[in-house]
Design a protein around this motif. Structure first.
Motif, PDB file in Angstrom:
ATOM      1  N   THR A 154       4.219  26.842   8.816  1.00  0.00           N
ATOM      2  CA  THR A 154       4.828  26.020   7.781  1.00  0.00           C
ATOM      3  C   THR A 154       4.669  26.708   6.434  1.00  0.00           C
ATOM      4  O   THR A 154       3.978  27.724   6.312  1.00  0.00           O
ATOM      5  CB  THR A 154       4.140  24.646   7.730  1.00  0.00           C
ATOM      6  OG1 THR A 154       2.840  24.809   7.127  1.00  0.00           O
ATOM      7  CG2 THR A 154       3.963  24.074   9.119  1.00  0.00           C
ATOM      8  N   PRO A 155       5.266  26.162   5.360  1.00  0.00           N
ATOM      9  CA  PRO A 155       5.052  26.765   4.039  1.00  0.00           C
ATOM     10  C   PRO A 155       3.584  26.845   3.632  1.00  0.00           C
ATOM     11  O   PRO A 155       3.202  27.717   2.846  1.00  0.00           O
ATOM     12  CB  PRO A 155       5.839  25.819   3.110  1.00  0.00           C
ATOM     13  CG  PRO A 155       6.929  25.278   3.974  1.00  0.00           C
ATOM     14  CD  PRO A 155       6.310  25.123   5.330  1.00  0.00           C
ATOM     15  N   ASP A 156       2.754  25.953   4.160  1.00  0.00           N
ATOM     16  CA  ASP A 156       1.314  25.991   3.857  1.00  0.00           C
ATOM     17  C   ASP A 156       0.507  26.678   4.942  1.00  0.00           C
ATOM     18  O   ASP A 156      -0.723  26.622   4.941  1.00  0.00           O
ATOM     19  CB  ASP A 156       0.792  24.565   3.652  1.00  0.00           C
ATOM     20  CG  ASP A 156       1.330  23.920   2.391  1.00  0.00           C
ATOM     21  OD1 ASP A 156       1.563  24.653   1.410  1.00  0.00           O
ATOM     22  OD2 ASP A 156       1.535  22.695   2.389  1.00  0.00           O
ATOM     23  N   HIS A 233       9.929  18.632  14.481  1.00  0.00           N
ATOM     24  CA  HIS A 233      10.810  19.310  13.527  1.00  0.00           C
ATOM     25  C   HIS A 233      12.284  19.022  13.815  1.00  0.00           C
ATOM     26  O   HIS A 233      13.104  18.993  12.898  1.00  0.00           O
ATOM     27  CB  HIS A 233      10.537  20.817  13.603  1.00  0.00           C
ATOM     28  CG  HIS A 233      11.331  21.653  12.670  1.00  0.00           C
ATOM     29  ND1 HIS A 233      10.856  22.053  11.438  1.00  0.00           N
ATOM     30  CD2 HIS A 233      12.571  22.191  12.775  1.00  0.00           C
ATOM     31  CE1 HIS A 233      11.765  22.789  10.832  1.00  0.00           C
ATOM     32  NE2 HIS A 233      12.817  22.898  11.628  1.00  0.00           N
ATOM     33  N   TRP A 285      16.763  21.820   3.546  1.00  0.00           N
ATOM     34  CA  TRP A 285      15.543  21.047   3.781  1.00  0.00           C
ATOM     35  C   TRP A 285      14.885  20.630   2.470  1.00  0.00           C
ATOM     36  O   TRP A 285      13.786  21.106   2.137  1.00  0.00           O
ATOM     37  CB  TRP A 285      14.560  21.847   4.647  1.00  0.00           C
ATOM     38  CG  TRP A 285      14.743  21.599   6.108  1.00  0.00           C
ATOM     39  CD1 TRP A 285      15.837  21.918   6.854  1.00  0.00           C
ATOM     40  CD2 TRP A 285      13.822  20.955   6.994  1.00  0.00           C
ATOM     41  NE1 TRP A 285      15.649  21.530   8.163  1.00  0.00           N
ATOM     42  CE2 TRP A 285      14.424  20.945   8.279  1.00  0.00           C
ATOM     43  CE3 TRP A 285      12.562  20.407   6.830  1.00  0.00           C
ATOM     44  CZ2 TRP A 285      13.801  20.388   9.389  1.00  0.00           C
ATOM     45  CZ3 TRP A 285      11.934  19.860   7.940  1.00  0.00           C
ATOM     46  CH2 TRP A 285      12.547  19.853   9.205  1.00  0.00           C
ATOM     47  N   ARG A 287      13.309  18.064   1.813  1.00  0.00           N
ATOM     48  CA  ARG A 287      12.057  17.329   2.063  1.00  0.00           C
ATOM     49  C   ARG A 287      11.873  16.195   1.051  1.00  0.00           C
ATOM     50  O   ARG A 287      10.800  16.013   0.470  1.00  0.00           O
ATOM     51  CB  ARG A 287      10.853  18.272   2.057  1.00  0.00           C
ATOM     52  CG  ARG A 287      10.840  19.261   3.217  1.00  0.00           C
ATOM     53  CD  ARG A 287       9.622  20.182   3.153  1.00  0.00           C
ATOM     54  NE  ARG A 287       9.505  20.985   4.347  1.00  0.00           N
ATOM     55  CZ  ARG A 287      10.143  22.133   4.559  1.00  0.00           C
ATOM     56  NH1 ARG A 287      10.978  22.595   3.640  1.00  0.00           N
ATOM     57  NH2 ARG A 287       9.984  22.807   5.678  1.00  0.00           N
ATOM     58  N   LYS A 323       3.966  13.123   3.861  1.00  0.00           N
ATOM     59  CA  LYS A 323       3.516  14.231   4.689  1.00  0.00           C
ATOM     60  C   LYS A 323       2.898  13.746   5.998  1.00  0.00           C
ATOM     61  O   LYS A 323       2.726  12.553   6.239  1.00  0.00           O
ATOM     62  CB  LYS A 323       2.543  15.099   3.893  1.00  0.00           C
ATOM     63  CG  LYS A 323       3.232  15.846   2.754  1.00  0.00           C
ATOM     64  CD  LYS A 323       2.363  16.928   2.163  1.00  0.00           C
ATOM     65  CE  LYS A 323       3.195  17.816   1.242  1.00  0.00           C
ATOM     66  NZ  LYS A 323       2.383  18.926   0.689  1.00  0.00           N
TER      67      LYS A 323
END
Length: 374
Positions: A154-156, A233, A285, A287, A323
């Motif tokens: 993921t981005p993190d 996802h 995306w 979000r 989240k």
């Protein structure tokens, strides 16, 4: 009849604890706790009702675990936080960036805790969270680097983002990952097998591979642990054991809303009921809430249909999302729902989603919200 609740809130800049009265109308606040540090998860041990564990990333200590037995007034750092061995195995070097998920062990195993990390790792503590050791059955599995590729995530960062234990059997466990999907163990983590039949995966020639899915969230139905809910996802799924093939239930969501989100919350008393909080999963995306109009969606028939629950949320210009760990339920009747938004607001419903109101605003970006008895 309702009883008092405490909300354990982890944010990008510290932790807060909100405590309600019996009617869940008035709230007191404790915090900030560890202001400025990232708190990914804050969890109360239901076996003793007093031990708190916190997964934090601090400026000088790095990723670590803190423990409190006095309601969060004082904290002790873990003597040995989750960490991969320094000696390299047959893959790239691994170093825990942060602990993402904390899970109390089975009710028959006081003192046992489990943790999921980024990069994906499974860890266990037998002494209430003071010392942690890697679970070789997953971390050193011959398929680990295919299940958890070094360039995935993921981005993190790539995650082992949920741990679920069958309340009937401490040896029966599920985990969810952001790179390999869902895995199952029947021997308390000594061995693992993928459990992803029927679940779509992006970026694969075969849209339904054995592994490679991004399981955003999994949860067992409290009244029927053979029912497993998944927000993925690519959609919303349900698995009824002993079957091994997931059924896609998000396709019943309104087409203009879609079925993309981070979390799914099962009803504590009704195995056919669950909630999701959709986000905009279109090409870029964003979000955020689809169209800037946030809403929860509830199914009461195991996913055959979904109803929109937006009363009290902004009717427009509500550009936030929720989240993975930031949507939860209490065990009252009627059930209370709580969600923490990326804009620092905490919202609640005390009537199972029919109406929503904010508890607080202006917190840092919220990473996790856990409801516990008070």
């Amino acid at each position: 009849m309702s009883t008092a609740v405490q909300l354990l809130i982890g944010t990008r800049k510290g932790a807060w604890i909100y405590r309600s009265d019996a009617a869940r109308r008035d709230w007191s606040v404790q915090g900030p706790i560890f202001l400025g540090h990232i708190v990914n998860h804050l969890v109360l041990d239901p076996r003793d009702g007093k031990t708190l564990l916190m997964a934090a990333s601090t400026g000088h200590l790095g990723p670590t675990i803190f423990r409190s037995t006095d309601g969060g007034r004082t904290w002790t750092e873990a003597a040995q936080p989750p960490a991969f061995p320094k000696v390299l195995d047959d893959g790239p070097a691994r170093s825990v960036d942060h602990t993402f998920w904390l899970e109390p062990g089975h009710t028959d195993e006081p003192g046992v805790w489990w943790a999921g990390t980024s990069p994906p790792g499974l860890f266990r503590s037998d002494d209430g969270g003071a010392r942690w050791a890697g679970v070789a059955g997953f971390n050193d599995h011959p398929m680990y680097w295919r299940w958890c590729p070094a360039d995935g995530g993921t981005p993190d960062g790539a995650l082992l983002n949920q741990i679920q234990i069958d309340p009937r059997d401490a040896a029966h466990m599920y985990i969810a990952t952001s790179t390999g999907g869902v895995f199952e163990s029947l021997d308390q983590g000594a061995s693992w097998a993928p459990l992803n039949q029927g679940v779509e995966a992006n970026f694969f020639p075969d849209p339904y591979p054995e592994y490679g899915q991004d399981a955003h969230y999994i949860a067992l139905a409290p009244t029927n642990p053979d029912r497993v809910w998944q927000q993925n996802h690519c959609g919303v799924y349900r698995l009824d054991r002993p079957a091994t093939r997931w059924e896609r239930i998000g396709s019943a969501m309104p087409q203009e809303i879609g079925e993309i989100g981070f979390t799914i919350v099962p009803h504590p008393h009704d195995a056919d009921t669950a909630w999701v909080f959709p986000m905009d999963g279109t090409e870029v995306w964003p979000r955020t809430s689809p169209g800037g109009r946030p809403a929860a969606y509830r199914t009461r028939d195991a996913g055959k249909s979904w109803e929109r629950q937006d009363q009290g949320f902004p009717a427009e210009q509500g550009w936030f999302t929720v989240k993975r760990q930031a949507f939860c339920a209490d065990t009252n009747d009627p059930v209370g729902l709580y969600l923490g938004a990326t804009n620092g607001e905490v919202w609640m419903s005390d009537d199972e989603g029919a109406g929503w109101r904010p508890i607080t605003r202006h917190l840092p970006e919220i990473y996790s919200v856990v409801a516990a008895p008070l």
